[in-house]
Write a protein that holds these residues in place. Structure first.
Motif, PDB file in Angstrom:
ATOM      1  N   LEU A 180       0.786  -1.229   0.125  1.00 23.12           N
ATOM      2  CA  LEU A 180      -0.037  -0.017   0.033  1.00 23.12           C
ATOM      3  C   LEU A 180       0.902   1.219  -0.235  1.00 23.12           C
ATOM      4  O   LEU A 180       2.054   1.446   0.451  1.00 23.12           O
ATOM      5  CB  LEU A 180      -0.858   0.047   1.130  1.00 23.12           C
ATOM      6  N   CYS A 181       0.259   2.289  -0.557  1.00 20.34           N
ATOM      7  CA  CYS A 181       0.943   3.548  -0.280  1.00 20.34           C
ATOM      8  C   CYS A 181       0.401   4.271   1.075  1.00 20.34           C
ATOM      9  O   CYS A 181      -0.676   3.834   1.346  1.00 20.34           O
ATOM     10  CB  CYS A 181       0.805   4.610  -1.719  1.00 20.34           C
ATOM     11  N   GLY A 182       1.140   5.167   1.316  1.00 17.34           N
ATOM     12  CA  GLY A 182       0.856   5.906   2.789  1.00 17.34           C
ATOM     13  C   GLY A 182       2.073   6.377   3.645  1.00 17.34           C
ATOM     14  O   GLY A 182       3.022   6.340   2.947  1.00 17.34           O
ATOM     15  N   PHE A 183       1.844   6.600   4.804  1.00 19.07           N
ATOM     16  CA  PHE A 183       2.851   7.057   5.766  1.00 19.07           C
ATOM     17  C   PHE A 183       2.552   5.921   6.834  1.00 19.07           C
ATOM     18  O   PHE A 183       1.353   5.635   7.302  1.00 19.07           O
ATOM     19  CB  PHE A 183       2.851   8.366   5.893  1.00 19.07           C
ATOM     20  N   SER A 184       3.832   5.721   7.758  1.00 22.09           N
ATOM     21  CA  SER A 184       3.470   5.026   9.030  1.00 22.09           C
ATOM     22  C   SER A 184       4.865   5.606   9.934  1.00 22.09           C
ATOM     23  O   SER A 184       5.873   5.930   9.499  1.00 22.09           O
ATOM     24  CB  SER A 184       3.561   3.577   8.719  1.00 22.09           C
ATOM     25  N   GLY A 185       4.536   5.884  11.220  1.00 21.92           N
ATOM     26  CA  GLY A 185       5.317   6.043  12.109  1.00 21.92           C
ATOM     27  C   GLY A 185       6.145   7.500  12.302  1.00 21.92           C
ATOM     28  O   GLY A 185       6.745   7.690  12.960  1.00 21.92           O
ATOM     29  N   ALA A 186       5.385   8.349  11.454  1.00 22.75           N
ATOM     30  CA  ALA A 186       6.155   9.786  11.586  1.00 22.75           C
ATOM     31  C   ALA A 186       5.378  10.489  12.774  1.00 22.75           C
ATOM     32  O   ALA A 186       4.535  10.261  13.217  1.00 22.75           O
ATOM     33  CB  ALA A 186       5.613  10.494  10.408  1.00 22.75           C
ATOM     34  N   GLU A 192       2.404  14.465   2.429  1.00 24.99           N
ATOM     35  CA  GLU A 192       1.666  14.752   1.167  1.00 24.99           C
ATOM     36  C   GLU A 192       1.839  13.659  -0.073  1.00 24.99           C
ATOM     37  O   GLU A 192       3.142  13.307  -0.438  1.00 24.99           O
ATOM     38  CB  GLU A 192       1.918  16.082   0.723  1.00 24.99           C
ATOM     39  N   LEU A 193       0.786  13.200  -0.506  1.00 23.38           N
ATOM     40  CA  LEU A 193       1.032  12.687  -1.708  1.00 23.38           C
ATOM     41  C   LEU A 193      -0.016  13.074  -2.792  1.00 23.38           C
ATOM     42  O   LEU A 193      -1.144  13.716  -2.536  1.00 23.38           O
ATOM     43  CB  LEU A 193       0.486  11.071  -1.497  1.00 23.38           C
ATOM     44  N   GLY A 194       0.203  13.137  -4.175  1.00 15.50           N
ATOM     45  CA  GLY A 194      -0.595  13.713  -5.150  1.00 15.50           C
ATOM     46  C   GLY A 194      -1.362  12.736  -6.045  1.00 15.50           C
ATOM     47  O   GLY A 194      -1.268  11.298  -5.615  1.00 15.50           O
ATOM     48  N   PRO A 195      -1.895  13.183  -7.078  1.00 16.48           N
ATOM     49  CA  PRO A 195      -2.774  12.286  -7.889  1.00 16.48           C
ATOM     50  C   PRO A 195      -2.155  11.112  -8.608  1.00 16.48           C
ATOM     51  O   PRO A 195      -2.661  10.188  -8.500  1.00 16.48           O
ATOM     52  CB  PRO A 195      -3.354  13.361  -9.085  1.00 16.48           C
ATOM     53  N   ALA A 196      -0.737  11.183  -9.140  1.00 19.92           N
ATOM     54  CA  ALA A 196      -0.277  10.184  -9.745  1.00 19.92           C
ATOM     55  C   ALA A 196       0.093   8.989  -8.728  1.00 19.92           C
ATOM     56  O   ALA A 196       0.145   7.653  -9.195  1.00 19.92           O
ATOM     57  CB  ALA A 196       1.198  10.620 -10.512  1.00 19.92           C
ATOM     58  N   GLU A 197       0.218   9.497  -7.406  1.00 26.54           N
ATOM     59  CA  GLU A 197       0.619   8.361  -6.384  1.00 26.54           C
ATOM     60  C   GLU A 197      -0.239   7.699  -5.780  1.00 26.54           C
ATOM     61  O   GLU A 197      -0.560   6.623  -5.394  1.00 26.54           O
ATOM     62  CB  GLU A 197       1.489   9.137  -5.288  1.00 26.54           C
ATOM     63  N   LEU A 198      -1.646   8.596  -5.950  1.00 29.94           N
ATOM     64  CA  LEU A 198      -2.802   7.755  -5.151  1.00 29.94           C
ATOM     65  C   LEU A 198      -3.980   7.182  -6.247  1.00 29.94           C
ATOM     66  O   LEU A 198      -4.684   6.486  -5.754  1.00 29.94           O
ATOM     67  CB  LEU A 198      -3.642   9.001  -4.590  1.00 29.94           C
ATOM     68  N   ARG A 199      -3.634   7.405  -7.543  1.00 32.32           N
ATOM     69  CA  ARG A 199      -4.992   6.954  -8.447  1.00 32.32           C
ATOM     70  C   ARG A 199      -4.972   5.334  -8.217  1.00 32.32           C
ATOM     71  O   ARG A 199      -4.521   4.847  -8.625  1.00 32.32           O
ATOM     72  CB  ARG A 199      -4.559   7.392  -9.651  1.00 32.32           C
ATOM     73  N   GLN A 200      -6.372   5.313  -7.581  1.00 31.36           N
ATOM     74  CA  GLN A 200      -6.851   3.786  -7.336  1.00 31.36           C
ATOM     75  C   GLN A 200      -5.918   2.932  -6.583  1.00 31.36           C
ATOM     76  O   GLN A 200      -6.013   1.750  -6.507  1.00 31.36           O
ATOM     77  CB  GLN A 200      -7.319   3.382  -8.758  1.00 31.36           C
ATOM     78  N   ARG A 201      -5.219   3.693  -5.766  1.00 32.05           N
ATOM     79  CA  ARG A 201      -4.199   2.836  -4.637  1.00 32.05           C
ATOM     80  C   ARG A 201      -5.152   2.509  -3.543  1.00 32.05           C
ATOM     81  O   ARG A 201      -5.934   3.261  -3.370  1.00 32.05           O
ATOM     82  CB  ARG A 201      -2.740   3.654  -4.642  1.00 32.05           C
ATOM     83  N   ASP A 202      -4.406   1.593  -2.873  1.00 30.05           N
ATOM     84  CA  ASP A 202      -4.930   1.342  -1.443  1.00 30.05           C
ATOM     85  C   ASP A 202      -3.922   2.037  -0.581  1.00 30.05           C
ATOM     86  O   ASP A 202      -2.629   1.810  -0.617  1.00 30.05           O
ATOM     87  CB  ASP A 202      -5.028  -0.054  -1.207  1.00 30.05           C
ATOM     88  N   VAL A 203      -4.476   2.790   0.377  1.00 27.02           N
ATOM     89  CA  VAL A 203      -3.638   3.781   1.358  1.00 27.02           C
ATOM     90  C   VAL A 203      -3.568   3.498   2.835  1.00 27.02           C
ATOM     91  O   VAL A 203      -4.934   3.273   3.035  1.00 27.02           O
ATOM     92  CB  VAL A 203      -3.986   5.236   0.969  1.00 27.02           C
ATOM     93  N   LEU A 204      -2.682   3.328   3.139  1.00 28.90           N
ATOM     94  CA  LEU A 204      -2.494   3.159   4.687  1.00 28.90           C
ATOM     95  C   LEU A 204      -1.818   4.440   5.584  1.00 28.90           C
ATOM     96  O   LEU A 204      -0.641   4.545   5.098  1.00 28.90           O
ATOM     97  CB  LEU A 204      -2.119   1.810   5.064  1.00 28.90           C
ATOM     98  N   LEU A 205      -2.265   4.803   6.203  1.00 28.32           N
ATOM     99  CA  LEU A 205      -1.700   5.689   7.208  1.00 28.32           C
ATOM    100  C   LEU A 205      -1.579   5.153   8.834  1.00 28.32           C
ATOM    101  O   LEU A 205      -2.681   4.890   9.253  1.00 28.32           O
ATOM    102  CB  LEU A 205      -2.307   7.120   7.126  1.00 28.32           C
TER     103      LEU A 205
END
Length: 343
Positions: A180-186, A192-205
């Motif tokens: 998944l794309c996203g951020f952890s432990g910060a 920040e993430l933009g349209p190209a990185e997020l398009r129809q991706r599964d995101v985890l924070l």
């Protein structure tokens, strides 16, 4: 002699009036009671018919939901992912439209089925595109030689966190090795993430502390887990958003389905096409989605969300089954207290 006889004759018709008055009142009273009785019988009949109709409607809807679920499962097994995604979206809409006819446990089962199918769809997409995923991860590893294995796999958004503190890295899902794309432990970071990185991706924070996260784009799913004192601003999510174990956060997001578990003291600015669900939550509040950024209209279009459908103020609390009293675990944010400037 005629005068007295005439007087007696004149008085004769007046004699029945005394008993006739009460005798006339009695039938009217009986008639009113009979009318009230008939009205009560009619109300009971209508109530019984309405209950029968509701039960029949519930049975019909459950059968329809079951057929749609089986159809989506068959399409996923056959690899027809686009058709499966379309049928899954129709299934979500059917479930949304059926809320008032289903019992709480039936609604919960339906929502859990939809969430499971959404996860299956994401997993099948990954299975049918293994080379693309593997090549992407390999490039990221090569771009950061000499670093720890976990950090290299998650190095994509590092430039987005220039502030001090631990490198947030990309988050990784646990189920089936799904990336998944996203951020952890910060901590104390602007992320920040933009349209190209997020398009129809599964995101985890996950595990964020005092961070401000901007997701400008259209993710497929969003999971927010174990975050504290954070602000999350997210573009339209095509399917579901899950918030679990969070506290004192501000979240602005649009999605088909919002589920919130074990969360306290959070404010939600949402656009949701079904009813939001909370469980094990307290002191959470809701307002309509109001965040905006350049390109958000295109992201809404690609997400498939209906901008005219927003049930932001309809929340099902699975811990509060009383129908005659509102749940004490959630509330609406007063209009005068709602955020209008997000920058």
């Amino acid at each position: 002699m005629a005068a007295p006889g005439g007087a007696a004759a004149a008085e004769a018709p007046l004699q029945p009036e005394g008993p006739a008055g009460p005798a006339a009142v009695l039938p009217e009273r009986l008639q009113r009671r009979e009318a009230e009785r008939l009205q009560g019988v009619e109300r009971q009949r209508q109530k019984k018919e309405a209950q029968v109709v509701k039960e029949e409607q519930s049975e019909f809807l459950l059968a329809a939901l079951g057929r749609e679920r089986e159809a989506v499962e068959a399409l996923l097994a056959a690899g027809a992912l686009e058709e499966a995604a379309a049928r899954l979206q129709a299934l979500q809409k059917l479930l949304t439209d059926s809320v008032r006819f289903l019992a709480p446990y039936e609604l919960r089962q339906g929502q859990e089925s939809v969430a499971r199918l959404q996860g299956d769809l994401a997993a099948r997409r990954q299975q049918l595109q293994p080379k693309k995923k593997f090549a992407f991860r390999s490039l990221k590893k090569e771009a950061a030689p000499g670093s720890a294995p976990r950090s290299t796999e998650h190095a994509e958004p590092a430039p987005a966190a220039p502030g001090p503190g631990p490198d947030p890295g990309l988050a990784e899902g646990e189920q089936g090795g799904e990336v998944l794309c996203g951020f952890s432990g910060a901590q104390d970071a602007e992320l920040e993430l933009g349209p190209a990185e997020l398009r129809q991706r599964d995101v985890l924070l996950a595990g964020l502390r005092r961070c401000r996260v901007r997701l400008r784009g259209n993710p497929n799913t969003l999971r927010v887990r174990d975050c504290r004192d954070c602000t999350l601003l997210c573009g339209p999510v095509s399917t579901s958003a899950l918030v679990d174990g969070c506290g004192d956060c501000l979240l602005a997001l649009a999605c088909q389905q919002l589920r919130t578990h074990r969360t306290r003291g959070c404010r939600f600015y949402v656009q949701v096409t079904s009813r939001a669900v909370i469980e094990g939550c307290s002191e959470v509040s809701f307002a309509p989605y109001a965040w905006s950024y350049p390109g958000i209209e295109a992201d809404f279009e690609s997400s498939g969300l209906d901008r005219d459908s927003n049930n932001w103020n309809l929340v099902d609390d699975f811990d509060w089954l009383a129908t005659d009293k509102p749940s004490p675990n959630w509330s609406l944010i007063p209009e005068e207290e709602r955020i209008t400037c997000w920058d």
